[in-house]
Design a protein around this motif. Structure first.
Motif, short mmCIF file in Angstrom:
data_model
loop_
_atom_site.label_atom_id
_atom_site.label_comp_id
_atom_site.label_asym_id
_atom_site.label_seq_id
_atom_site.Cartn_x
_atom_site.Cartn_y
_atom_site.Cartn_z
N SER A 156 -30.26 -36.97 40.98
CA SER A 156 -29.06 -36.59 41.80
C SER A 156 -27.94 -36.35 40.87
O SER A 156 -27.04 -35.51 41.10
CB SER A 156 -28.87 -37.13 43.11
N GLY A 157 -27.94 -37.40 40.27
CA GLY A 157 -26.42 -37.63 39.27
C GLY A 157 -26.64 -36.54 37.94
O GLY A 157 -25.70 -35.55 38.06
N LEU A 158 -27.79 -36.31 37.85
CA LEU A 158 -28.13 -35.13 36.59
C LEU A 158 -27.79 -33.92 37.36
O LEU A 158 -27.20 -33.05 36.61
CB LEU A 158 -29.22 -35.35 36.19
N ILE A 159 -28.33 -33.73 38.69
CA ILE A 159 -27.99 -32.20 39.12
C ILE A 159 -26.52 -31.89 39.40
O ILE A 159 -25.97 -31.11 39.13
CB ILE A 159 -28.90 -32.40 40.52
N GLY A 160 -25.65 -33.07 39.53
CA GLY A 160 -24.44 -32.94 40.04
C GLY A 160 -23.79 -32.59 38.60
O GLY A 160 -22.67 -31.65 38.82
N ASP A 161 -23.87 -33.20 37.66
CA ASP A 161 -23.41 -33.18 36.32
C ASP A 161 -23.81 -31.62 35.93
O ASP A 161 -22.89 -30.89 35.26
CB ASP A 161 -23.72 -33.94 35.45
N ALA A 162 -25.05 -31.30 36.09
CA ALA A 162 -25.23 -29.85 35.89
C ALA A 162 -24.63 -28.80 36.50
O ALA A 162 -23.97 -27.80 35.91
CB ALA A 162 -26.93 -29.78 35.97
N GLN A 163 -24.39 -29.08 37.96
CA GLN A 163 -23.73 -28.28 38.63
C GLN A 163 -22.14 -28.01 38.22
O GLN A 163 -21.71 -27.01 38.41
CB GLN A 163 -23.64 -28.56 40.23
N ARG A 164 -21.62 -29.14 37.53
CA ARG A 164 -20.41 -29.05 37.03
C ARG A 164 -20.36 -28.44 35.65
O ARG A 164 -19.02 -28.64 34.90
CB ARG A 164 -19.73 -30.34 37.01
N GLY A 165 -21.59 -28.02 35.14
CA GLY A 165 -21.37 -27.30 33.80
C GLY A 165 -21.85 -28.15 32.79
O GLY A 165 -21.79 -27.70 31.46
N ASP A 166 -22.33 -29.35 32.85
CA ASP A 166 -23.03 -30.11 31.97
C ASP A 166 -24.37 -29.79 31.67
O ASP A 166 -25.24 -30.08 32.33
CB ASP A 166 -22.88 -31.43 32.49
N LEU A 167 -24.49 -28.91 30.70
CA LEU A 167 -25.81 -28.35 30.00
C LEU A 167 -26.71 -29.43 29.63
O LEU A 167 -28.07 -29.24 29.88
CB LEU A 167 -25.42 -27.16 29.02
N GLU A 168 -26.20 -30.45 29.01
CA GLU A 168 -26.96 -31.64 28.52
C GLU A 168 -27.72 -32.14 29.68
O GLU A 168 -28.82 -32.65 29.59
CB GLU A 168 -26.21 -32.63 27.56
N ALA A 169 -26.86 -32.50 31.01
CA ALA A 169 -27.66 -33.03 31.95
C ALA A 169 -28.90 -32.25 32.50
O ALA A 169 -29.90 -32.65 33.00
CB ALA A 169 -26.62 -33.05 33.06
N PHE A 170 -28.43 -30.84 32.29
CA PHE A 170 -29.63 -30.09 32.76
C PHE A 170 -31.00 -29.94 31.90
O PHE A 170 -32.03 -29.99 32.27
CB PHE A 170 -29.04 -28.75 32.92
N ASN A 171 -30.27 -30.04 30.65
CA ASN A 171 -31.66 -30.36 29.82
C ASN A 171 -32.71 -31.40 30.07
O ASN A 171 -33.80 -31.39 29.77
CB ASN A 171 -31.11 -30.24 28.21
N ARG A 172 -31.81 -32.48 30.46
CA ARG A 172 -32.58 -33.57 30.79
C ARG A 172 -33.54 -33.34 32.10
O ARG A 172 -34.57 -33.82 32.04
CB ARG A 172 -31.70 -34.90 30.91
N LEU A 173 -32.93 -32.83 33.10
CA LEU A 173 -33.99 -32.24 34.03
C LEU A 173 -35.12 -31.53 33.40
O LEU A 173 -36.22 -31.58 34.24
CB LEU A 173 -33.14 -31.47 35.36
N ILE A 174 -34.85 -30.50 32.79
CA ILE A 174 -35.74 -29.47 32.14
C ILE A 174 -36.87 -30.45 31.55
O ILE A 174 -37.95 -30.24 31.62
CB ILE A 174 -35.07 -28.71 31.21
N PHE A 175 -36.52 -31.43 30.75
CA PHE A 175 -37.38 -32.58 30.12
C PHE A 175 -38.31 -33.05 31.03
O PHE A 175 -39.68 -32.97 30.75
CB PHE A 175 -36.82 -33.46 29.16
N ALA A 176 -37.99 -33.34 32.15
CA ALA A 176 -38.63 -34.02 33.22
C ALA A 176 -39.76 -33.18 33.90
O ALA A 176 -40.87 -33.72 34.35
CB ALA A 176 -37.56 -34.74 34.31
N TYR A 177 -39.43 -31.93 34.04
CA TYR A 177 -40.08 -30.81 34.93
C TYR A 177 -40.74 -29.73 33.96
O TYR A 177 -41.57 -28.93 34.32
CB TYR A 177 -39.32 -30.21 35.76
N LYS A 178 -40.69 -29.89 32.44
CA LYS A 178 -41.12 -28.82 32.03
C LYS A 178 -42.53 -28.66 32.00
O LYS A 178 -43.16 -27.57 31.97
CB LYS A 178 -40.70 -28.81 30.47
N ASP A 179 -43.29 -29.66 32.04
CA ASP A 179 -44.77 -29.68 31.93
C ASP A 179 -45.39 -29.14 33.32
O ASP A 179 -45.98 -28.07 33.47
CB ASP A 179 -45.38 -30.92 31.80
N GLN A 180 -44.61 -29.43 34.49
CA GLN A 180 -45.11 -29.26 35.78
C GLN A 180 -44.97 -27.58 35.81
O GLN A 180 -45.49 -26.75 36.44
CB GLN A 180 -44.37 -29.76 36.90
N VAL A 181 -43.60 -27.26 35.36
CA VAL A 181 -43.01 -25.78 35.48
C VAL A 181 -44.29 -24.95 34.92
O VAL A 181 -44.66 -23.97 35.10
CB VAL A 181 -41.60 -25.57 34.91
#
Lengths: 203, 250
Positions: free
Chosen positions: A4-29
């Motif tokens: 949720s912290g990463l999502i919040g950061d990403a929503q504020r424009g932190d692309l690096e936080a979103f990249n960490r979410l991508i890393f977590a979900y890339k295989d499932q996606v």
């Protein structure tokens, strides 16, 4: 991972936080896209497109399961691709499954297969190909729900969030998908357990 | 053998996934004890589901890491606005300089009667010193401020000499003196105090203006040069800024 912290950061424009979410979900996606489309290249494109769309539309995320939200985006990207294919039918799903070919299975970057039949890896691989074939032969809406629940292990609620359909629809589509799968597998009797063979004997 | 209905299979499928309400689950469990067909179907579904979960999981072929460019973010976010601001300021400056230049030209054009008047006697001198030429010259002389300033650039020693040599009938205050052309180049302030009895007295303002005319001409030329160079530099700068922006946009 503080999702949720990463999502919040990403929503504020932190692309690096979103990249960490991508890393977590890339295989499932990627796997979901691959199971829907049956084509590694198209799945790769759909996954990339989904992550870009997800970042750009992150403000629309209003809580709940982030995994379901992002899987829904990739599902929509896959539906778009399927619609494009129907307008220009050049390749069938069966032609696109690299797991049908043992040589291509290695190059597809398979993660460790869970469990596995201790008796024979070759037989397990053959069974996997039969299941892939039957799965690939299902109508899109049945295949998708079977992939979400049977292959990826989502519960009905999450599957309904991904699909944007009611729980009852998930339930009925899944039952039909399983029925069709069972019928399809009759073509591979030698791989089936006794429960399937008994049915043959009974009929 | 009893065939299962779609509803039976749907309930069985949901039971397998633990998605039935407790009451529905209890109902299915009761039937399972009594119906071998239902039991076999449940075994088949469970086998399929278990094996589908064992299907190989593929590794994503790449990281899908997003870059600012991929999502439309600019890396040097300050650069583009700064370039745009600089372009706007430079464009405004260019417009202002061109406007000044244009106004200066228009001003010269509006006062252009004087230069024409000053030139007229010179052209007339080649043929006949006509009355019209004298009239025009007189009119020009009667506007010392405008005529001196506007005609400063155009004035030639020849025209001055002609004017000096030409008696002006309309000018009763003073008479043109027989001043050689060289005299026009030298300020003769003392001439303005010449006694009225002397018939051929140079124009009172003419020699005084000559120095001012030159100064004004120099000033005007310098101003024009500054304007022209400003236009050239601003134009070149604008082109450069446009090129940089187009390059940034790829």
């Amino acid at each position: 991972m503080d999702e949720s912290g990463l999502i919040g950061d990403a929503q504020r424009g932190d692309l690096e936080a979103f990249n960490r979410l991508i890393f977590a979900y890339k295989d499932q996606v990627y796997n979901l896209a691959y199971r829907i489309l049956g084509d590694p290249l198209a799945a790769d494109d759909a996954a990339q497109e989904a992550f870009i769309s997800a970042y750009k539309g992150l403000r629309r995320y209003r809580g709940g399961s982030f995994r379901a939200w992002i899987l829904r985006i990739v599902t929509n990207a896959c539906y778009d691709e399927l619609r494009r294919r129907k307008r220009r039918p050049t390749i069938g799903m069966e032609d696109l499954n690299p797991l049908d070919d043992p040589e291509e299975t290695d190059s597809a970057g398979v993660l460790a297969a869970e469990g596995g039949d201790p008796e024979s890896e070759a037989q397990q691989a053959e069974l996997a190909r039969a299941l892939e074939e039957c799965l690939g032969g299902l109508p899109d809406e049945f295949r998708l729900v079977a992939v979400l629940v049977d292959v990826q292990g989502h519960d009905y609620r999450e599957a309904s969030q991904v699909l944007g359909t009611p729980l009852g629809t998930v339930k009925s589509r899944l039952a039909r998908a399983r029925l069709r799968m069972r019928d399809c597998l009759q073509a591979h009797r030698e791989l089936l357990p006794a429960a399937f063979r008994l049915e043959d004997e009974a009929t | 053998m009893t065939r299962l209905t779609d509803h039976d299979l749907e309930q069985l499928s949901a039971y397998l996934d633990g998605e039935l309400k407790p009451s529905e689950a209890a109902e299915i469990e009761a039937r399972l004890k009594a119906e071998p067909e239902l039991q076999r179907s449940l075994s088949q579904l469970r086998w399929m589901s278990d094996n589908l979960k064992r299907l190989p999981t593929l590794r994503a072929p790449r990281s899908y890491r997003l870059t600012p460019e991929m999502v439309g973010q600019r890396t040097g976010s300050w650069r583009l606005p700064a370039l745009r601001l600089a372009t706007a300021v430079m464009a405004l400056a260019l417009v202002a300089v061109i406007g000044l230049d244009f106004l200066g030209s228009a001003g010269r054009m509006s006062l252009a009667g004087a230069p024409q008047a000053m030139e007229a006697p010179a052209s007339v001198q080649d043929s006949v010193q006509s009355e019209q030429a004298r009239t025009e010259k007189t009119e020009a002389d009667s506007q010392p401020a405008a005529g001196a300033q506007a005609g400063a650039v155009e004035e030639t020693p020849l025209a001055n000499a002609l004017r000096a040599a030409e008696p002006t009938p309309g000018a009763d205050l003073s008479s043109p003196a027989e001043t050689p052309p060289m005299a026009m180049a030298v300020p003769q302030t003392g001439n303005t105090e010449a006694p009225p009895t002397i018939t051929q007295t140079p124009l009172p303002a003419e020699p005084v203006e000559s120095g001012e005319v030159r100064a004004a001409r120099d000033q005007n030329t310098a101003r024009m040069a500054i304007l022209r160079w400003s236009e050239i530099l601003l134009g070149a700068g604008l082109l450069l800024l446009f090129a940089v922006q187009i390059k940034n946009r790829r």
